[in-house]
Motif scaffolding. Structure first.
Motif, short mmCIF file in Angstrom:
data_model
loop_
_atom_site.label_atom_id
_atom_site.label_comp_id
_atom_site.label_asym_id
_atom_site.label_seq_id
_atom_site.Cartn_x
_atom_site.Cartn_y
_atom_site.Cartn_z
N LEU A 307 0.97 -1.37 0.22
CA LEU A 307 0.13 -0.15 -0.01
C LEU A 307 0.86 1.23 0.02
O LEU A 307 0.38 2.69 0.33
CB LEU A 307 -1.17 0.02 1.29
N HIS A 308 2.16 1.09 -0.11
CA HIS A 308 2.81 2.32 -0.17
C HIS A 308 2.62 3.89 -0.84
O HIS A 308 3.14 4.86 -0.44
CB HIS A 308 4.33 2.29 -0.30
N ASP A 309 2.32 3.47 -2.30
CA ASP A 309 1.69 4.24 -3.44
C ASP A 309 0.41 4.54 -3.15
O ASP A 309 -0.85 5.17 -3.76
CB ASP A 309 2.57 4.27 -4.40
N ILE A 310 -0.59 3.63 -2.38
CA ILE A 310 -2.04 3.82 -2.03
C ILE A 310 -2.37 5.62 -1.59
O ILE A 310 -3.38 5.50 -2.83
CB ILE A 310 -2.26 3.65 -1.11
N ARG A 336 2.47 15.18 -2.10
CA ARG A 336 1.56 14.91 -1.03
C ARG A 336 0.99 13.25 -0.73
O ARG A 336 -0.04 13.08 0.07
CB ARG A 336 -0.17 15.78 -1.00
N HIS A 337 1.12 12.62 -2.47
CA HIS A 337 1.12 11.33 -1.96
C HIS A 337 1.16 10.42 -0.37
O HIS A 337 0.39 9.42 0.01
CB HIS A 337 1.18 10.29 -3.21
N THR A 338 1.97 10.99 0.06
CA THR A 338 2.68 10.14 1.37
C THR A 338 1.45 10.77 2.18
O THR A 338 1.24 9.43 3.13
CB THR A 338 3.95 10.67 1.70
N SER A 360 6.07 7.69 5.42
CA SER A 360 7.24 7.72 5.16
C SER A 360 8.38 7.17 4.81
O SER A 360 8.86 7.08 4.93
CB SER A 360 8.47 7.64 7.13
N HIS A 361 7.63 6.76 3.12
CA HIS A 361 8.63 5.60 2.89
C HIS A 361 9.49 7.13 1.85
O HIS A 361 10.47 6.41 1.21
CB HIS A 361 8.17 4.63 2.09
N HIS A 362 9.25 8.33 1.67
CA HIS A 362 10.26 8.80 1.29
C HIS A 362 11.22 9.40 2.43
O HIS A 362 11.73 11.38 1.73
CB HIS A 362 8.97 9.93 0.62
N GLU A 363 10.73 9.45 3.59
CA GLU A 363 11.99 9.96 4.72
C GLU A 363 13.30 9.77 3.93
O GLU A 363 13.67 8.56 3.34
CB GLU A 363 11.74 9.93 5.46
N ALA A 389 13.83 -0.31 -1.38
CA ALA A 389 12.30 -1.17 -2.45
C ALA A 389 12.59 -0.60 -3.09
O ALA A 389 12.44 -1.04 -4.47
CB ALA A 389 11.83 -1.67 -1.49
N ASP A 390 11.75 0.43 -3.09
CA ASP A 390 11.31 1.54 -3.75
C ASP A 390 12.11 2.33 -4.99
O ASP A 390 12.20 2.23 -6.47
CB ASP A 390 10.20 2.33 -2.90
N THR A 391 12.96 2.88 -4.23
CA THR A 391 13.86 3.47 -5.49
C THR A 391 14.94 2.64 -6.01
O THR A 391 14.46 2.46 -7.45
CB THR A 391 14.99 4.01 -5.13
FE LIG Z 1 5.75 6.89 -3.33
#
Ligand SMILES: [Fe+2]
Length: 437
Positions: A307-310, A336-338, A360-363, A389-391
């Motif tokens: 769900l990280h980008d939900i 703002r998607h975070t 917080s996955h973009h911190e 993992a995302d990057t």
């Molecule tokens: Fe993201």
């Protein structure tokens, strides 16, 4: 549903058709506004573009104009279907949030088996028994199964057909009973030698029997009419609590399926990120294993990664689907998607503990990330894992504005940013985990 002819241009559909058909053509919307092509060329034919009997535009061209109009209609219809699918899933998601909330309040967060254990220990406190068991009818195979017991021997039969033994008969008749001398009861099953008397009561929801509670004693005539009355009251509450827990379980499953479908739908809206969610989940879990996360933490990581980008459901299409670089305002909106992710999840208690992973996955480890500028271990470990993992997946996938990096180049980039952007401990686990693939 309105067809968006402009979007087909952005996706390069017209250029592709022009190349394949080797013929220039003009696309206009129904009001005559030009969406693609050169209006100065001489076109000999003109065809309407139709969807579900409604005209949404025009194609002008030469001898292949008819074929071109058919192709544009096909592409436009498939775009439309994709959009509808997304909206249906979203509606279903909202409906389930509502249902989920209500059921959650009723059932707390207990699983059917936990409720059953609670019930038999309560019964055991109130009524004297050497053994207590709670059986439920398995909805799939119709068998009566023991799901919780106290004082039972392991060799006791755990599954009965309806009508088999005393419990199987009670489940069929739906009537509570006291059996003062089990040896004289033809329904009594061989093997329960230490049982002389029993009391059994069905668990009922209105007219439907969902299971049975059995109490047994080594002494004959151990139970009284008073005990039976008490047990009947208890089973009434127990049946309702178990049924609620079951519904909650089913709903939880339906909810998770819908949420995963929703995440996939978001994925599919942008063809360049297809399969991103699934890969981020797999990379995250591999890192989590190397870090030795506990089972509940792994479960939390899995859900947060899915769900990280939900929150992207809250970002407008013209920004989310824009090809090429975003300007500053657009980029700020995208960021703002975070927080939108937090908005979507905060109403469901079950998802509360994955919010930090999603939000917080973009911190960054050095505190220069977003949305809150958290640093080091202020950021939840789940989010620090998803960040890597995302990057990594973004770097190794093709994007409209750049080609994918090789795995080696992506490793080097992640290593270079260890300690600044990423948690060094997570990077180390990541490099070990991917070395295994
Ligand atoms: Fe993201």
């Amino acid at each position: 549903m309105k067809l968006d002819l402009g979007r087909l241009r952005k996706k390069g559909v017209y250029a592709l058709i022009a190349e394949v058909c080797a013929e220039p053509f003009l696309v206009q919307n129904v009001e005559g506004r030009i969406l693609y092509g050169d209006s100065d060329s001489d076109y000999t034919t003109k065809y309407p573009l139709l969807f579900q009997d409604e005209q949404f535009g025009w194609i002008s061209g030469g001898k292949r104009a008819y074929a071109i109009s058919r192709l544009v209609m096909l592409f436009a219809a498939s775009e439309c279907e994709k959009k509808e699918l997304g909206q249906e899933t979203l509606a279903k998601y909202r409906e389930l949030i509502f249902l989920y909330d209500i059921t959650e309040k009723l059932a707390a967060s207990l699983r059917p088996q936990e409720v059953a254990i609670l019930v038999i220990s309560e019964v055991n406190k109130l009524i004297k028994a050497d053994k207590v068991s709670l059986m439920l009818i398995n909805e799939e195979n119709g068998l009566l199964e023991v799901i919780a017991r106290l004082g039972e021997e392991a060799k006791t039969k755990l599954t009965l057909k309806l009508g088999e033994g005393i419990a199987g008969n009670i489940a069929l008749s739906g009537k509570a009973e006291i059996i003062n001398d089990t040896r004289r009861d033809p329904r009594f099953l061989e093997g329960r030698h230490k049982v002389s008397s029993m009391m059994c009561a069905p668990l009922r929801i209105k007219d439907r029997v969902i299971g049975v509670i059995n109490l047994s004693s080594a002494e004959p005539a151990n139970y009284t009419a008073e005990d039976l009355k008490l047990l009947s009251v208890l089973t009434l509450q127990a049946a309702a609590a178990i049924e609620n827990a079951r519904l909650y379980d089913n709903l939880k499953e339906a909810f998770l399926t819908t949420v995963s479908t929703l995440a996939e739908t978001i994925d599919k809206r942008d063809p360049y990120t297809g399969g991103h969610t699934k890969r981020v989940m797999e990379y995250s879990l591999a890192i989590g294993n190397f870090l030795g996360l506990s089972n509940p933490e792994r479960e939390r990581l899995k859900l947060a990664a899915i769900l990280h980008d939900i929150g992207k459901i809250g970002v407008r299409d013209n920004i989310l689907l824009k090809e090429g670089k975003l300007d500053e305002t657009e980029y700020n909106e995208m960021k703002r998607h975070t927080v939108y992710g937090e908005e979507v999840l905060k109403y469901i208690k079950f998802f509360n503990d994955i919010i930090p992973g999603v939000k917080s996955h973009h911190e960054r480890y050095d505190g220069r990330g977003y949305p809150e500028g958290l640093s080091g271990e202020q950021t939840d470990i789940i989010a620090r894992i998803i960040a890597v993992a995302d990057t990594f997946d973004a770097m190794t996938s093709d994007r409209p504005y750049r080609k994918a990096l090789s795995k080696e180049a992506a490793f080097a980039e992640i290593k270079k940013n260890s300690g600044s952007q990423y948690d060094p401990q997570v990077v180390e686990a990541f490099l070990k985990a991917v070395a295994m693939w």
